[in-house]
Design a protein around this motif. Structure first.
Motif, PDB file in Angstrom:
ATOM      1  N   LEU A  56       0.822  -1.217   0.000  1.00 13.88           N
ATOM      2  CA  LEU A  56       0.000   0.000   0.000  1.00 13.88           C
ATOM      3  C   LEU A  56       0.854   1.264   0.000  1.00 13.88           C
ATOM      4  CD1 LEU A  56      -3.052  -0.743   2.319  1.00 13.88           C
ATOM      5  CD2 LEU A  56      -2.741  -1.157  -0.128  1.00 13.88           C
ATOM      6  N   LEU A  57       2.069   1.153   0.539  1.00 14.59           N
ATOM      7  CA  LEU A  57       2.960   2.316   0.551  1.00 14.59           C
ATOM      8  C   LEU A  57       3.721   2.489  -0.761  1.00 14.59           C
ATOM      9  CD1 LEU A  57       4.425   1.999   4.151  1.00 14.59           C
ATOM     10  CD2 LEU A  57       2.923   3.820   3.296  1.00 14.59           C
ATOM     11  N   GLY A  58       3.561   1.542  -1.684  1.00 10.07           N
ATOM     12  CA  GLY A  58       4.269   1.622  -2.951  1.00 10.07           C
ATOM     13  C   GLY A  58       5.704   1.160  -2.866  1.00 10.07           C
ATOM     14  N   GLN A  59       6.090   0.523  -1.752  1.00 11.61           N
ATOM     15  CA  GLN A  59       7.459   0.049  -1.583  1.00 11.61           C
ATOM     16  C   GLN A  59       7.679  -1.320  -2.215  1.00 11.61           C
ATOM     17  OE1 GLN A  59       7.810   0.146   2.676  1.00 11.61           O
ATOM     18  NE2 GLN A  59       7.926   2.395   2.781  1.00 11.61           N
ATOM     19  N   ALA A  60       6.593  -2.000  -2.536  1.00 11.20           N
ATOM     20  CA  ALA A  60       6.662  -3.307  -3.193  1.00 11.20           C
ATOM     21  C   ALA A  60       5.389  -3.484  -3.990  1.00 11.20           C
ATOM     22  CB  ALA A  60       6.804  -4.430  -2.164  1.00 11.20           C
ATOM     23  N   THR A  61       5.438  -4.326  -4.995  1.00 13.44           N
ATOM     24  CA  THR A  61       4.239  -4.632  -5.756  1.00 13.44           C
ATOM     25  C   THR A  61       3.651  -5.947  -5.252  1.00 13.44           C
ATOM     26  OG1 THR A  61       5.529  -5.765  -7.462  1.00 13.44           O
ATOM     27  CG2 THR A  61       5.055  -3.413  -7.798  1.00 13.44           C
ATOM     28  N   ALA A  62       2.361  -6.112  -5.464  1.00 12.15           N
ATOM     29  CA  ALA A  62       1.681  -7.292  -4.930  1.00 12.15           C
ATOM     30  C   ALA A  62       2.252  -8.588  -5.489  1.00 12.15           C
ATOM     31  CB  ALA A  62       0.183  -7.199  -5.225  1.00 12.15           C
ATOM     32  N   ASP A  63       2.758  -8.543  -6.719  1.00 10.28           N
ATOM     33  CA  ASP A  63       3.258  -9.779  -7.327  1.00 10.28           C
ATOM     34  C   ASP A  63       4.670 -10.142  -6.883  1.00 10.28           C
ATOM     35  OD1 ASP A  63       4.656  -7.836  -8.658  1.00 10.28           O
ATOM     36  OD2 ASP A  63       3.955  -8.346 -10.657  1.00 10.28           O
ATOM     37  N   THR A  64       5.236  -9.376  -5.944  1.00 10.06           N
ATOM     38  CA  THR A  64       6.568  -9.695  -5.420  1.00 10.06           C
ATOM     39  C   THR A  64       6.498 -10.238  -3.993  1.00 10.06           C
ATOM     40  OG1 THR A  64       6.932  -7.443  -4.578  1.00 10.06           O
ATOM     41  CG2 THR A  64       7.639  -7.915  -6.847  1.00 10.06           C
ATOM     42  N   THR A  65       5.300 -10.615  -3.552  1.00  5.34           N
ATOM     43  CA  THR A  65       5.129 -11.056  -2.162  1.00  5.34           C
ATOM     44  C   THR A  65       5.134 -12.577  -2.018  1.00  5.34           C
ATOM     45  OG1 THR A  65       2.720 -10.924  -2.418  1.00  5.34           O
ATOM     46  CG2 THR A  65       3.850  -8.971  -1.539  1.00  5.34           C
ATOM     47  N   GLY A  66       5.589 -13.280  -3.039  1.00  5.93           N
ATOM     48  CA  GLY A  66       5.618 -14.734  -2.972  1.00  5.93           C
ATOM     49  C   GLY A  66       6.440 -15.246  -1.801  1.00  5.93           C
ATOM     50  N   LEU A  67       5.971 -16.323  -1.181  1.00  4.09           N
ATOM     51  CA  LEU A  67       6.699 -16.925  -0.064  1.00  4.09           C
ATOM     52  C   LEU A  67       7.864 -17.757  -0.580  1.00  4.09           C
ATOM     53  CD1 LEU A  67       3.686 -18.088   2.131  1.00  4.09           C
ATOM     54  CD2 LEU A  67       5.490 -16.519   2.881  1.00  4.09           C
ATOM     55  N   PRO A  68       9.038 -17.606  -0.009  1.00  7.01           N
ATOM     56  CA  PRO A  68      10.160 -18.448  -0.421  1.00  7.01           C
ATOM     57  C   PRO A  68       9.943 -19.878   0.047  1.00  7.01           C
ATOM     58  CG  PRO A  68      10.771 -17.123   1.486  1.00  7.01           C
ATOM     59  CD  PRO A  68       9.410 -16.652   1.049  1.00  7.01           C
ATOM     60  N   MET A  69      10.342 -20.828  -0.766  1.00  3.74           N
ATOM     61  CA  MET A  69      10.257 -22.233  -0.378  1.00  3.74           C
ATOM     62  C   MET A  69      11.527 -22.644   0.348  1.00  3.74           C
ATOM     63  SD  MET A  69       8.412 -24.352  -3.451  1.00  3.74           S
ATOM     64  CE  MET A  69       6.699 -24.029  -3.907  1.00  3.74           C
ATOM     65  N   ARG A  70      11.363 -23.259   1.514  1.00  2.00           N
ATOM     66  CA  ARG A  70      12.508 -23.739   2.273  1.00  2.00           C
ATOM     67  C   ARG A  70      13.113 -24.976   1.622  1.00  2.00           C
ATOM     68  NH1 ARG A  70       9.604 -23.470   8.251  1.00  2.00           N
ATOM     69  NH2 ARG A  70       9.540 -21.196   8.451  1.00  2.00           N
ATOM     70  N   ARG A  71      12.242 -25.746   0.977  1.00  2.00           N
ATOM     71  CA  ARG A  71      12.670 -26.913   0.226  1.00  2.00           C
ATOM     72  C   ARG A  71      11.559 -27.239  -0.760  1.00  2.00           C
ATOM     73  NH1 ARG A  71      13.450 -32.091   3.497  1.00  2.00           N
ATOM     74  NH2 ARG A  71      13.185 -33.024   1.442  1.00  2.00           N
ATOM     75  N   ASP A  72      11.877 -27.944  -1.808  1.00  2.00           N
ATOM     76  CA  ASP A  72      10.878 -28.324  -2.791  1.00  2.00           C
ATOM     77  C   ASP A  72      10.005 -29.430  -2.195  1.00  2.00           C
ATOM     78  OD1 ASP A  72       9.333 -29.046  -4.928  1.00  2.00           O
ATOM     79  OD2 ASP A  72      11.005 -29.545  -6.267  1.00  2.00           O
ATOM     80  N   PRO A  73       8.705 -29.171  -1.991  1.00  2.00           N
ATOM     81  CA  PRO A  73       7.858 -30.210  -1.405  1.00  2.00           C
ATOM     82  C   PRO A  73       7.460 -31.302  -2.386  1.00  2.00           C
ATOM     83  CG  PRO A  73       6.569 -28.242  -1.831  1.00  2.00           C
ATOM     84  CD  PRO A  73       7.987 -27.891  -2.176  1.00  2.00           C
ATOM     85  N   GLU A  74       7.876 -31.149  -3.656  1.00  2.00           N
ATOM     86  CA  GLU A  74       7.577 -32.160  -4.671  1.00  2.00           C
ATOM     87  C   GLU A  74       6.079 -32.505  -4.659  1.00  2.00           C
ATOM     88  OE1 GLU A  74      10.450 -35.466  -4.759  1.00  2.00           O
ATOM     89  OE2 GLU A  74      11.542 -34.348  -3.215  1.00  2.00           O
ATOM     90  N   ALA A  75       5.277 -31.447  -4.742  1.00  2.00           N
ATOM     91  CA  ALA A  75       3.824 -31.601  -4.667  1.00  2.00           C
ATOM     92  C   ALA A  75       3.181 -31.384  -6.026  1.00  2.00           C
ATOM     93  CB  ALA A  75       3.247 -30.609  -3.654  1.00  2.00           C
ATOM     94  N   ASP A  76       2.003 -31.950  -6.171  1.00  2.00           N
ATOM     95  CA  ASP A  76       1.147 -31.673  -7.319  1.00  2.00           C
ATOM     96  C   ASP A  76       0.262 -30.497  -6.922  1.00  2.00           C
ATOM     97  OD1 ASP A  76      -0.546 -31.649  -9.490  1.00  2.00           O
ATOM     98  OD2 ASP A  76      -1.627 -33.477  -8.927  1.00  2.00           O
ATOM     99  N   TRP A  77       0.556 -29.324  -7.481  1.00  2.00           N
ATOM    100  CA  TRP A  77      -0.169 -28.103  -7.111  1.00  2.00           C
ATOM    101  C   TRP A  77      -1.415 -27.954  -7.978  1.00  2.00           C
ATOM    102  CZ3 TRP A  77       1.403 -25.132  -3.003  1.00  2.00           C
ATOM    103  CH2 TRP A  77       2.678 -25.394  -2.491  1.00  2.00           C
TER     104      TRP A  77
END
Length: 455
Positions: A56-77
Protein backbone atom coordinates in the motif's frame (compact mmCIF):
# COMPACT_ATOMS: atom_id res chain seq x y z
CA UNK A 1 -4.50 -45.96 5.54
CA UNK A 2 -1.19 -47.62 4.66
CA UNK A 3 0.76 -49.28 7.44
CA UNK A 4 3.75 -47.05 6.72
CA UNK A 5 2.77 -43.50 7.68
CA UNK A 6 5.68 -42.16 5.62
CA UNK A 7 3.92 -43.42 2.48
CA UNK A 8 0.44 -43.11 0.98
CA UNK A 9 -1.57 -40.16 -0.29
CA UNK A 10 -1.80 -36.81 1.51
CA UNK A 11 -3.99 -33.95 0.28
CA UNK A 12 -3.61 -30.41 1.62
CA UNK A 13 -6.54 -28.08 0.97
CA UNK A 14 -5.23 -24.53 1.26
CA UNK A 15 -2.23 -23.24 -0.69
CA UNK A 16 -1.19 -20.34 1.49
CA UNK A 17 1.32 -20.04 4.34
CA UNK A 18 0.13 -23.00 6.45
CA UNK A 19 -0.34 -25.24 3.44
CA UNK A 20 3.14 -24.53 2.07
CA UNK A 21 4.93 -24.94 5.39
CA UNK A 22 3.05 -28.19 6.06
CA UNK A 23 4.03 -29.56 2.65
CA UNK A 24 7.68 -28.72 3.29
CA UNK A 25 7.55 -30.20 6.77
CA UNK A 26 6.02 -33.45 5.49
CA UNK A 27 8.99 -34.00 3.19
CA UNK A 28 11.41 -33.01 5.96
CA UNK A 29 9.73 -35.63 8.18
CA UNK A 30 10.50 -38.27 5.56
CA UNK A 31 7.13 -38.57 3.81
CA UNK A 32 7.73 -40.20 0.41
CA UNK A 33 4.18 -40.69 -0.83
CA UNK A 34 2.06 -38.55 -3.16
CA UNK A 35 1.35 -35.00 -2.02
CA UNK A 36 -1.33 -32.79 -3.56
CA UNK A 37 -1.96 -29.14 -2.61
CA UNK A 38 -5.26 -27.53 -3.61
CA UNK A 39 -5.72 -23.75 -3.63
CA UNK A 40 -8.59 -21.59 -4.84
CA UNK A 41 -6.29 -18.73 -5.87
CA UNK A 42 -4.30 -19.04 -9.12
CA UNK A 43 -1.03 -17.92 -7.49
CA UNK A 44 1.64 -19.91 -5.68
CA UNK A 45 1.71 -19.20 -1.92
CA UNK A 46 2.41 -15.58 -1.04
CA UNK A 47 2.93 -13.52 2.11
CA UNK A 48 -0.07 -11.50 3.30
CA UNK A 49 1.36 -9.07 5.94
CA UNK A 50 3.16 -6.93 3.31
CA UNK A 51 -0.16 -6.36 1.50
CA UNK A 52 -1.34 -3.84 4.13
CA UNK A 53 2.11 -2.34 4.62
CA UNK A 54 4.78 -2.23 1.89
CA UNK A 55 2.38 -2.80 -1.01
CA UNK A 56 0.00 0.00 0.00
CA UNK A 57 2.96 2.32 0.55
CA UNK A 58 4.27 1.62 -2.95
CA UNK A 59 7.46 0.05 -1.58
CA UNK A 60 6.66 -3.31 -3.19
CA UNK A 61 4.24 -4.63 -5.76
CA UNK A 62 1.68 -7.29 -4.93
CA UNK A 63 3.26 -9.78 -7.33
CA UNK A 64 6.57 -9.70 -5.42
CA UNK A 65 5.13 -11.06 -2.16
CA UNK A 66 5.62 -14.73 -2.97
CA UNK A 67 6.70 -16.93 -0.06
CA UNK A 68 10.16 -18.45 -0.42
CA UNK A 69 10.26 -22.23 -0.38
CA UNK A 70 12.51 -23.74 2.27
CA UNK A 71 12.67 -26.91 0.23
CA UNK A 72 10.88 -28.32 -2.79
CA UNK A 73 7.86 -30.21 -1.40
CA UNK A 74 7.58 -32.16 -4.67
CA UNK A 75 3.82 -31.60 -4.67
CA UNK A 76 1.15 -31.67 -7.32
CA UNK A 77 -0.17 -28.10 -7.11
CA UNK A 78 -3.85 -27.68 -8.05
CA UNK A 79 -4.12 -23.90 -8.09
CA UNK A 80 -7.15 -21.88 -9.10
CA UNK A 81 -9.56 -24.70 -8.22
CA UNK A 82 -11.88 -24.67 -5.22
CA UNK A 83 -12.62 -27.62 -2.94
CA UNK A 84 -16.37 -28.08 -2.56
CA UNK A 85 -16.62 -30.92 -0.06
CA UNK A 86 -15.11 -33.87 1.76
CA UNK A 87 -16.36 -37.44 1.78
CA UNK A 88 -15.02 -38.74 5.09
CA UNK A 89 -16.23 -42.29 4.52
CA UNK A 90 -14.92 -42.53 0.96
CA UNK A 91 -11.83 -40.46 1.90
CA UNK A 92 -12.07 -38.08 -1.04
CA UNK A 93 -11.84 -34.31 -1.51
CA UNK A 94 -14.40 -33.01 -4.01
CA UNK A 95 -13.36 -30.22 -6.37
CA UNK A 96 -15.50 -27.68 -8.20
CA UNK A 97 -14.36 -29.00 -11.59
CA UNK A 98 -15.96 -32.35 -10.78
CA UNK A 99 -12.74 -34.18 -9.93
CA UNK A 100 -12.32 -36.16 -6.71
CA UNK A 101 -8.96 -36.52 -4.96
CA UNK A 102 -8.52 -39.69 -2.89
CA UNK A 103 -6.48 -39.36 0.29
CA UNK A 104 -5.14 -41.40 3.18
CA UNK A 105 -4.65 -38.27 5.30
CA UNK A 106 -6.06 -34.80 4.77
CA UNK A 107 -4.86 -31.43 6.03
CA UNK A 108 -7.33 -28.54 5.97
CA UNK A 109 -5.62 -25.13 5.87
CA UNK A 110 -8.17 -23.00 4.00
CA UNK A 111 -7.64 -19.92 6.16
CA UNK A 112 -9.92 -16.90 6.01
CA UNK A 113 -11.25 -14.31 3.59
CA UNK A 114 -12.17 -10.67 4.12
CA UNK A 115 -15.66 -10.06 5.47
CA UNK A 116 -17.51 -8.24 2.66
CA UNK A 117 -19.77 -5.23 2.91
CA UNK A 118 -23.24 -6.71 3.58
CA UNK A 119 -25.01 -4.87 0.75
CA UNK A 120 -23.80 -6.51 -2.47
CA UNK A 121 -24.88 -3.65 -4.75
CA UNK A 122 -23.03 -1.10 -2.63
CA UNK A 123 -20.01 -3.39 -2.37
CA UNK A 124 -19.83 -3.51 -6.17
CA UNK A 125 -19.37 0.25 -6.49
CA UNK A 126 -16.11 1.21 -8.16
CA UNK A 127 -13.73 2.36 -5.44
CA UNK A 128 -14.96 -0.02 -2.73
CA UNK A 129 -12.30 -2.52 -1.62
CA UNK A 130 -11.55 -5.23 0.87
CA UNK A 131 -7.97 -6.31 1.61
CA UNK A 132 -7.00 -9.96 1.70
CA UNK A 133 -5.64 -11.13 -1.66
CA UNK A 134 -2.90 -10.01 -4.02
CA UNK A 135 -5.54 -8.63 -6.36
CA UNK A 136 -7.12 -6.65 -3.52
CA UNK A 137 -3.79 -5.10 -2.52
CA UNK A 138 -2.71 -4.36 -6.08
CA UNK A 139 -5.98 -2.65 -6.95
CA UNK A 140 -6.07 -0.62 -3.75
CA UNK A 141 -2.41 0.42 -4.06
CA UNK A 142 -3.05 1.63 -7.60
CA UNK A 143 -6.03 3.67 -6.44
CA UNK A 144 -4.08 5.21 -3.55
CA UNK A 145 -1.21 6.10 -5.88
CA UNK A 146 -3.69 8.05 -8.02
CA UNK A 147 -4.21 10.46 -5.12
CA UNK A 148 -7.85 10.29 -4.03
CA UNK A 149 -9.17 13.27 -2.11
CA UNK A 150 -10.25 11.11 0.83
CA UNK A 151 -10.23 7.43 1.82
CA UNK A 152 -12.88 5.98 4.12
CA UNK A 153 -11.84 2.96 6.19
CA UNK A 154 -14.68 1.04 7.81
CA UNK A 155 -13.35 -0.78 10.87
CA UNK A 156 -10.65 0.16 13.37
CA UNK A 157 -8.97 -3.22 13.89
CA UNK A 158 -5.37 -3.96 12.98
CA UNK A 159 -5.99 -4.17 9.23
CA UNK A 160 -8.08 -1.00 9.15
CA UNK A 161 -5.55 0.87 11.27
CA UNK A 162 -2.62 -0.24 9.11
CA UNK A 163 -4.49 0.90 6.00
CA UNK A 164 -5.19 4.27 7.60
CA UNK A 165 -1.52 4.56 8.57
CA UNK A 166 -0.44 3.86 4.99
CA UNK A 167 -2.85 6.50 3.71
CA UNK A 168 -1.46 9.15 6.03
CA UNK A 169 2.09 8.18 5.16
CA UNK A 170 1.15 8.76 1.53
CA UNK A 171 -0.24 12.17 2.48
CA UNK A 172 -3.85 11.17 1.86
CA UNK A 173 -6.84 12.36 3.87
CA UNK A 174 -8.46 9.41 5.64
CA UNK A 175 -11.53 8.84 7.80
CA UNK A 176 -11.82 5.77 10.03
CA UNK A 177 -15.31 4.76 11.16
CA UNK A 178 -15.44 2.37 14.12
CA UNK A 179 -18.55 1.18 15.94
CA UNK A 180 -16.65 0.69 19.21
CA UNK A 181 -15.24 3.36 21.51
CA UNK A 182 -11.73 3.31 20.01
CA UNK A 183 -9.55 1.58 17.41
CA UNK A 184 -7.93 -1.73 18.45
CA UNK A 185 -10.14 -1.93 21.56
CA UNK A 186 -11.39 -5.37 20.55
CA UNK A 187 -7.85 -6.73 20.38
CA UNK A 188 -6.04 -4.82 23.12
CA UNK A 189 -8.69 -3.58 25.55
CA UNK A 190 -9.56 -0.09 26.74
CA UNK A 191 -6.25 1.31 28.02
CA UNK A 192 -4.11 0.74 24.95
CA UNK A 193 -6.97 1.64 22.62
CA UNK A 194 -6.80 5.16 24.03
CA UNK A 195 -3.19 5.38 22.86
CA UNK A 196 -4.22 4.04 19.45
CA UNK A 197 -6.94 6.68 19.15
CA UNK A 198 -4.56 9.47 20.18
CA UNK A 199 -1.93 8.33 17.67
CA UNK A 200 -4.43 8.24 14.83
CA UNK A 201 -5.75 11.71 15.59
CA UNK A 202 -2.23 13.10 16.11
CA UNK A 203 -1.35 11.83 12.64
CA UNK A 204 -4.30 13.60 11.07
CA UNK A 205 -6.83 10.77 10.87
CA UNK A 206 -10.47 11.82 10.99
CA UNK A 207 -11.44 9.17 13.56
CA UNK A 208 -15.15 8.60 14.09
CA UNK A 209 -15.94 6.23 16.97
CA UNK A 210 -19.26 5.04 18.34
CA UNK A 211 -20.80 5.17 14.88
CA UNK A 212 -21.63 2.72 12.13
CA UNK A 213 -21.69 3.21 8.39
CA UNK A 214 -25.31 2.75 7.34
CA UNK A 215 -24.92 3.05 3.57
CA UNK A 216 -22.35 3.51 0.81
CA UNK A 217 -23.36 5.99 -1.85
CA UNK A 218 -22.52 6.42 -5.51
CA UNK A 219 -23.83 5.98 -9.02
CA UNK A 220 -21.49 3.32 -10.35
CA UNK A 221 -18.55 4.83 -8.46
CA UNK A 222 -18.25 5.32 -4.71
CA UNK A 223 -18.76 8.93 -3.64
CA UNK A 224 -19.34 8.74 0.09
CA UNK A 225 -21.06 7.10 3.02
CA UNK A 226 -23.80 7.86 5.50
CA UNK A 227 -23.17 7.32 9.21
CA UNK A 228 -25.52 6.38 12.03
CA UNK A 229 -25.12 9.79 13.68
CA UNK A 230 -26.66 11.46 10.62
CA UNK A 231 -23.37 12.74 9.18
CA UNK A 232 -21.93 11.97 5.75
CA UNK A 233 -18.36 11.34 4.68
CA UNK A 234 -17.46 12.33 1.12
CA UNK A 235 -14.69 10.10 -0.21
CA UNK A 236 -13.37 8.57 -3.42
CA UNK A 237 -12.17 5.26 -1.99
CA UNK A 238 -13.68 2.99 0.65
CA UNK A 239 -11.90 0.08 2.32
CA UNK A 240 -14.12 -2.36 4.19
CA UNK A 241 -12.06 -3.76 7.11
CA UNK A 242 -14.68 -5.64 9.09
CA UNK A 243 -12.58 -8.66 9.99
CA UNK A 244 -12.30 -12.14 8.56
CA UNK A 245 -14.58 -15.04 7.67
CA UNK A 246 -13.32 -18.61 8.12
CA UNK A 247 -13.41 -20.61 4.92
CA UNK A 248 -15.51 -23.52 6.18
CA UNK A 249 -18.67 -23.41 4.06
CA UNK A 250 -17.37 -26.15 1.78
CA UNK A 251 -17.40 -28.47 4.83
CA UNK A 252 -21.06 -27.90 5.74
CA UNK A 253 -22.10 -31.45 4.78
CA UNK A 254 -18.87 -33.16 5.79
CA UNK A 255 -19.76 -34.05 9.36
CA UNK A 256 -16.72 -32.20 10.72
CA UNK A 257 -17.03 -29.73 13.61
CA UNK A 258 -16.79 -26.69 11.33
CA UNK A 259 -18.48 -23.38 12.11
CA UNK A 260 -18.03 -19.59 11.99
CA UNK A 261 -15.07 -19.71 14.42
CA UNK A 262 -13.29 -22.42 12.42
CA UNK A 263 -12.76 -26.18 12.58
CA UNK A 264 -12.32 -27.64 16.04
CA UNK A 265 -9.33 -29.91 16.57
CA UNK A 266 -7.37 -31.39 19.44
CA UNK A 267 -3.94 -30.23 20.59
CA UNK A 268 -2.38 -32.54 18.00
CA UNK A 269 -4.27 -30.77 15.17
CA UNK A 270 -6.61 -33.73 14.56
CA UNK A 271 -10.08 -32.52 13.54
CA UNK A 272 -13.17 -33.30 15.59
CA UNK A 273 -16.33 -34.49 13.92
CA UNK A 274 -19.64 -32.88 14.82
CA UNK A 275 -20.14 -35.35 17.70
CA UNK A 276 -16.87 -34.34 19.35
CA UNK A 277 -15.07 -37.52 18.26
CA UNK A 278 -11.52 -36.95 17.08
CA UNK A 279 -10.63 -38.15 13.59
CA UNK A 280 -7.43 -40.04 12.83
CA UNK A 281 -6.92 -38.95 9.24
CA UNK A 282 -8.12 -35.32 9.03
CA UNK A 283 -5.92 -32.56 10.41
CA UNK A 284 -6.30 -28.77 10.64
CA UNK A 285 -3.78 -25.89 10.69
CA UNK A 286 -3.69 -22.12 10.42
CA UNK A 287 -6.35 -19.44 10.69
CA UNK A 288 -9.19 -21.89 10.04
CA UNK A 289 -8.46 -23.97 13.16
CA UNK A 290 -9.82 -23.90 16.70
CA UNK A 291 -7.53 -25.67 19.12
CA UNK A 292 -7.27 -26.08 22.93
CA UNK A 293 -4.46 -24.54 24.94
CA UNK A 294 -3.63 -25.46 28.55
CA UNK A 295 -2.48 -21.94 29.43
CA UNK A 296 -5.93 -20.56 28.68
CA UNK A 297 -8.18 -23.02 30.47
CA UNK A 298 -8.14 -25.50 27.59
CA UNK A 299 -10.64 -23.33 25.75
CA UNK A 300 -10.53 -23.55 21.97
CA UNK A 301 -8.41 -20.74 20.55
CA UNK A 302 -9.27 -19.08 17.26
CA UNK A 303 -6.58 -16.78 15.88
CA UNK A 304 -5.25 -15.11 12.76
CA UNK A 305 -1.51 -15.00 13.33
CA UNK A 306 1.34 -15.58 10.88
CA UNK A 307 3.49 -17.37 13.44
CA UNK A 308 0.71 -19.70 14.54
CA UNK A 309 0.08 -20.77 10.94
CA UNK A 310 3.72 -21.82 10.60
CA UNK A 311 4.06 -23.55 13.96
CA UNK A 312 0.74 -25.37 13.76
CA UNK A 313 1.41 -26.53 10.20
CA UNK A 314 4.68 -28.08 11.33
CA UNK A 315 3.01 -29.85 14.26
CA UNK A 316 0.23 -31.15 12.00
CA UNK A 317 2.74 -32.41 9.45
CA UNK A 318 4.74 -34.21 12.12
CA UNK A 319 1.67 -35.89 13.56
CA UNK A 320 0.39 -36.95 10.14
CA UNK A 321 3.41 -39.17 9.57
CA UNK A 322 4.18 -40.36 13.10
CA UNK A 323 2.34 -42.86 15.33
CA UNK A 324 0.52 -41.77 18.49
CA UNK A 325 3.37 -42.12 21.02
CA UNK A 326 5.60 -39.92 18.86
CA UNK A 327 3.02 -37.22 18.16
CA UNK A 328 3.35 -33.85 19.83
CA UNK A 329 0.94 -31.06 20.86
CA UNK A 330 0.70 -27.56 19.46
CA UNK A 331 1.43 -25.46 22.54
CA UNK A 332 2.99 -22.29 21.10
CA UNK A 333 1.95 -19.07 22.84
CA UNK A 334 0.12 -16.80 20.35
CA UNK A 335 2.06 -13.77 19.19
CA UNK A 336 1.67 -11.08 16.56
CA UNK A 337 2.97 -7.68 15.54
CA UNK A 338 1.82 -4.54 13.76
CA UNK A 339 3.51 -1.37 12.57
CA UNK A 340 1.32 1.71 12.30
CA UNK A 341 1.64 5.47 12.78
CA UNK A 342 5.31 5.14 13.64
CA UNK A 343 4.69 2.60 16.41
CA UNK A 344 5.84 -1.00 16.59
CA UNK A 345 3.18 -2.98 18.48
CA UNK A 346 3.93 -6.56 19.52
CA UNK A 347 1.78 -8.95 21.52
CA UNK A 348 2.18 -12.33 23.17
CA UNK A 349 -0.55 -14.39 24.82
CA UNK A 350 -4.27 -13.66 24.68
CA UNK A 351 -5.00 -10.02 25.68
CA UNK A 352 -8.75 -10.61 25.61
CA UNK A 353 -8.35 -13.38 28.23
CA UNK A 354 -7.92 -10.83 31.00
CA UNK A 355 -9.70 -8.96 33.73
CA UNK A 356 -6.96 -6.46 34.67
CA UNK A 357 -3.96 -4.76 33.07
CA UNK A 358 -0.87 -3.03 34.37
CA UNK A 359 1.63 -0.75 32.65
CA UNK A 360 4.78 -2.50 33.84
CA UNK A 361 7.27 -0.38 31.88
CA UNK A 362 7.18 3.02 30.27
CA UNK A 363 4.02 5.11 30.01
CA UNK A 364 1.20 6.10 27.69
CA UNK A 365 2.58 9.64 27.65
CA UNK A 366 5.96 8.45 26.40
CA UNK A 367 4.27 6.21 23.82
CA UNK A 368 6.75 3.53 24.75
CA UNK A 369 5.54 0.89 27.17
CA UNK A 370 4.94 -2.72 28.14
CA UNK A 371 1.44 -3.60 29.29
CA UNK A 372 0.81 -6.86 31.13
CA UNK A 373 -2.60 -8.54 31.19
CA UNK A 374 -3.83 -10.76 34.00
CA UNK A 375 -6.76 -13.07 34.59
CA UNK A 376 -7.76 -14.28 38.04
CA UNK A 377 -4.33 -13.53 39.46
CA UNK A 378 -1.99 -14.83 36.77
CA UNK A 379 -0.29 -13.35 33.72
CA UNK A 380 -2.04 -14.18 30.44
CA UNK A 381 -0.67 -11.67 27.90
CA UNK A 382 1.62 -8.74 27.29
CA UNK A 383 1.71 -6.02 24.65
CA UNK A 384 4.70 -3.80 24.00
CA UNK A 385 4.83 -0.51 22.13
CA UNK A 386 8.33 0.27 20.86
CA UNK A 387 9.74 -1.95 23.63
CA UNK A 388 9.94 -5.32 21.91
CA UNK A 389 13.10 -6.51 23.66
CA UNK A 390 11.07 -7.02 26.85
CA UNK A 391 8.60 -9.40 25.22
CA UNK A 392 10.56 -12.60 25.86
CA UNK A 393 10.51 -11.90 29.58
CA UNK A 394 6.74 -11.60 29.57
CA UNK A 395 6.38 -14.67 27.36
CA UNK A 396 8.17 -16.61 30.09
CA UNK A 397 5.75 -15.25 32.69
CA UNK A 398 2.81 -16.45 30.58
CA UNK A 399 4.32 -19.88 30.00
CA UNK A 400 4.96 -20.37 33.72
CA UNK A 401 1.54 -19.04 34.83
CA UNK A 402 3.31 -16.37 36.87
CA UNK A 403 1.25 -14.37 39.36
CA UNK A 404 -0.34 -11.09 38.35
CA UNK A 405 0.73 -8.34 39.01
CA UNK A 406 4.17 -9.51 37.82
CA UNK A 407 7.38 -9.01 39.80
CA UNK A 408 10.26 -6.87 38.50
CA UNK A 409 12.51 -8.63 36.04
CA UNK A 410 12.73 -7.15 32.57
CA UNK A 411 16.11 -5.60 31.82
CA UNK A 412 14.91 -2.01 31.62
CA UNK A 413 11.86 -2.36 33.84
CA UNK A 414 11.19 0.81 35.76
CA UNK A 415 9.45 0.79 39.14
CA UNK A 416 5.86 1.20 38.01
CA UNK A 417 3.64 3.49 40.06
CA UNK A 418 0.58 2.18 38.28
CA UNK A 419 -1.79 -0.24 39.91
CA UNK A 420 -3.83 -2.79 37.98
CA UNK A 421 -6.95 -1.45 36.31
CA UNK A 422 -9.78 -3.30 34.56
CA UNK A 423 -8.78 -4.45 31.07
CA UNK A 424 -12.07 -3.22 29.58
CA UNK A 425 -12.26 -5.83 26.83
CA UNK A 426 -15.61 -5.19 25.11
CA UNK A 427 -18.03 -7.66 23.60
CA UNK A 428 -16.94 -8.09 19.95
CA UNK A 429 -20.60 -7.89 18.89
CA UNK A 430 -20.48 -4.16 19.61
CA UNK A 431 -17.45 -3.48 17.39
CA UNK A 432 -16.66 -3.05 13.72
CA UNK A 433 -13.59 -5.21 14.32
CA UNK A 434 -12.85 -8.21 16.49
CA UNK A 435 -9.82 -9.69 18.25
CA UNK A 436 -7.21 -11.45 16.14
CA UNK A 437 -6.98 -14.06 18.90
CA UNK A 438 -10.07 -15.18 20.77
CA UNK A 439 -11.21 -17.89 23.15
CA UNK A 440 -14.23 -19.68 21.73
CA UNK A 441 -15.38 -21.97 24.53
CA UNK A 442 -15.19 -25.74 24.84
CA UNK A 443 -17.83 -27.10 22.47
CA UNK A 444 -16.42 -28.56 19.23
CA UNK A 445 -19.74 -27.97 17.45
CA UNK A 446 -22.84 -26.00 18.39
CA UNK A 447 -25.21 -27.50 15.84
CA UNK A 448 -26.29 -30.44 17.97
CA UNK A 449 -29.26 -30.46 20.32
CA UNK A 450 -29.75 -33.24 22.84
CA UNK A 451 -33.39 -34.32 22.95
CA UNK A 452 -34.41 -36.31 26.01
CA UNK A 453 -37.19 -38.86 25.42
CA UNK A 454 -40.39 -38.27 27.33
CA UNK A 455 -42.77 -40.77 28.89
Amino acid sequence: MPGDLKDGRIVIVGASLAGLRAAEALRAEGFTGSLTVVGDEPHPPYDRPPLSKQVLLGQATADTTGLPMRRDPEADWRLGVRATGVDLLGKQVLLEDGESLPYDRLLIATGTRARPWPNADQADLDGVFTLRTREDAGGLAQRLAAGPERVLVIGGGFTGSEIASACRERGLEVTVAERGPAPLVGALGGTLSKLAAAMQRNHGVDLRTGVTVTALRGNGSFTGAELSDGSRVDADVCVVALGAVRNVEWLAESGLAAGPRGIACDAGCRAFNMYGIVTDDVFVAGDVSRFPHPLFGYQLLSLEHWGNAVEQAEVAAHNMVNPGPLQRPHLAVPSFWSTQFGLNIKSVGVPTYSDHVLIAQGSLEARRLAMVYGYQGRVTAAVTVDMAKSLDYYRHLIETAAPFPPPPGAADRAIAADIPVPSDVPDPKGLSHGPTVALTGYLPDRRLTVVQPTG
